[in-house]
Design a protein around this motif. Sequence first.
Motif, short mmCIF file in Angstrom:
data_model
loop_
_atom_site.label_atom_id
_atom_site.label_comp_id
_atom_site.label_asym_id
_atom_site.label_seq_id
_atom_site.Cartn_x
_atom_site.Cartn_y
_atom_site.Cartn_z
N MET A 1 -8.12 10.24 -17.07
CA MET A 1 -7.38 9.10 -16.65
C MET A 1 -7.36 9.09 -15.11
SD MET A 1 -3.85 7.52 -17.61
CE MET A 1 -2.99 8.96 -16.60
N HIS A 2 -7.89 8.03 -14.35
CA HIS A 2 -7.97 7.94 -13.23
C HIS A 2 -6.79 6.71 -12.92
CE1 HIS A 2 -11.93 9.90 -13.30
NE2 HIS A 2 -11.26 10.43 -12.34
N LEU A 3 -5.97 7.07 -12.00
CA LEU A 3 -4.69 6.31 -11.30
C LEU A 3 -5.04 5.50 -10.35
CD1 LEU A 3 -1.78 8.99 -12.23
CD2 LEU A 3 -2.75 7.16 -13.89
N HIS A 4 -4.61 4.16 -10.42
CA HIS A 4 -4.64 3.41 -9.10
C HIS A 4 -3.40 2.61 -8.89
CE1 HIS A 4 -5.33 -0.67 -10.74
NE2 HIS A 4 -5.91 0.03 -11.78
N LYS A 5 -2.97 2.18 -7.60
CA LYS A 5 -1.71 1.59 -7.60
C LYS A 5 -1.63 0.08 -8.11
CE LYS A 5 -2.10 3.18 -2.81
NZ LYS A 5 -3.51 3.75 -3.05
N ARG B 1 -9.40 7.54 -7.93
CA ARG B 1 -10.51 8.64 -8.20
C ARG B 1 -9.66 9.83 -8.51
NH1 ARG B 1 -13.38 8.78 -2.40
NH2 ARG B 1 -11.50 8.19 -2.18
N LYS B 2 -8.63 9.72 -8.78
CA LYS B 2 -7.81 11.18 -8.74
C LYS B 2 -6.97 10.81 -10.55
CE LYS B 2 -6.71 12.52 -4.25
NZ LYS B 2 -7.47 11.57 -3.72
N SER B 3 -6.90 11.81 -11.20
CA SER B 3 -6.10 11.70 -12.38
C SER B 3 -4.86 12.54 -12.31
CB SER B 3 -7.12 12.46 -13.67
OG SER B 3 -6.92 13.94 -13.27
N VAL B 4 -4.14 12.19 -13.43
CA VAL B 4 -2.56 12.79 -13.54
C VAL B 4 -2.91 14.37 -13.24
CG1 VAL B 4 -0.69 13.44 -14.80
CG2 VAL B 4 -1.81 11.15 -14.97
N ALA C 1 3.70 11.77 -11.17
CA ALA C 1 2.71 10.79 -11.23
C ALA C 1 3.09 10.08 -12.80
CB ALA C 1 1.39 11.44 -11.51
N LEU C 2 3.32 10.75 -13.81
CA LEU C 2 3.88 10.28 -15.00
C LEU C 2 4.78 9.27 -14.95
CD1 LEU C 2 3.25 13.41 -17.40
CD2 LEU C 2 1.67 11.38 -17.09
N ARG C 3 5.87 9.78 -14.17
CA ARG C 3 7.03 8.75 -13.90
C ARG C 3 6.73 7.58 -13.09
NH1 ARG C 3 10.45 12.32 -11.93
NH2 ARG C 3 10.20 11.62 -9.61
N LEU C 4 5.93 7.59 -12.37
CA LEU C 4 5.34 6.42 -11.68
C LEU C 4 4.50 5.57 -12.42
CD1 LEU C 4 4.36 8.09 -7.98
CD2 LEU C 4 6.33 6.37 -8.66
N LEU C 5 3.72 6.17 -13.19
CA LEU C 5 3.08 5.51 -14.29
C LEU C 5 3.99 4.53 -15.28
CD1 LEU C 5 -0.02 4.95 -15.46
CD2 LEU C 5 0.42 6.87 -16.82
N ARG C 6 5.03 5.46 -15.63
CA ARG C 6 6.10 4.76 -16.65
C ARG C 6 6.69 3.55 -16.12
NH1 ARG C 6 9.92 8.82 -17.11
NH2 ARG C 6 10.98 7.88 -15.57
N ASP C 7 7.06 4.00 -14.69
CA ASP C 7 7.63 2.94 -14.04
C ASP C 7 6.84 1.60 -13.45
OD1 ASP C 7 10.09 4.41 -14.74
OD2 ASP C 7 10.21 5.16 -12.76
N LEU D 1 -6.84 3.30 -14.91
CA LEU D 1 -8.19 2.11 -14.53
C LEU D 1 -8.75 1.76 -15.86
CD1 LEU D 1 -10.31 3.88 -11.92
CD2 LEU D 1 -9.05 1.91 -11.44
N PRO D 2 -9.18 0.60 -15.88
CA PRO D 2 -9.83 0.07 -16.99
C PRO D 2 -10.75 1.12 -17.83
CG PRO D 2 -9.59 -1.60 -15.65
CD PRO D 2 -9.08 -0.32 -14.74
N GLY D 3 -10.64 1.33 -19.07
CA GLY D 3 -11.67 2.06 -19.69
C GLY D 3 -11.26 3.54 -19.64
#
Length: 191
Positions: free
Chosen positions: A1-5, A34-37, A52-58, A64-66
């Motif tokens: 899973m790739h994360l973006h702002k 381009r970076k995953s958790v 990262a997980l906390r920022l994702l949760r908050d 990214l879609p997909g």
Amino acid sequence: MHLHKTERARAELKPGNRTLGQRERTLLLLADGRKSVQDFRPLFDGDGEQIALRLLRDGFLEALPGTQAPAASPAPVSPRRTSAPAPAQQPAPAGPEATQVTQVAADSFEGKRSLATTRMFLFDMCERMFTRRDPGMAERYREALRNAKDRASMLAASRDMLEDIEKIAGHERADSISERIAMLLPPESAA
């Protein structure tokens, strides 16, 4: 899973909108889609994945879609250093400024990303910020930078330096230096 702002993260990174701690803001700067958790795991003495997980949760980061979001950790690990508590969920400000991405750094960097370039930048910051104010602190940072041989140790030295820069020059200066470090460091796979 790739994360973006998310828009909330972009609003957080604008000057004058500080609700997160330095570690969280640094992680937001590094989240480029381009970076995953798992890529954040080695950061911050092993706390990067939890942050990262906390920022994702908050709502500061999103997958990214997909891509698929990770399952929540059964027991969150408490951070080793204290940071500002996450604020209550706030909607991103409405208006045209909310949809524009602003670049906080004073200039763009088009050179080669490398540990050597990052080290030289940090040596320069050490001389500018600490040599006259606290020669002992400057020497400690010089030694830490000389011993930083990989990405993780370079990030650790820069994180410590940024905390003291924030005390001396304020969070906006520390944030701009953090952004420059993110531009100078090579991608994690190349380190």
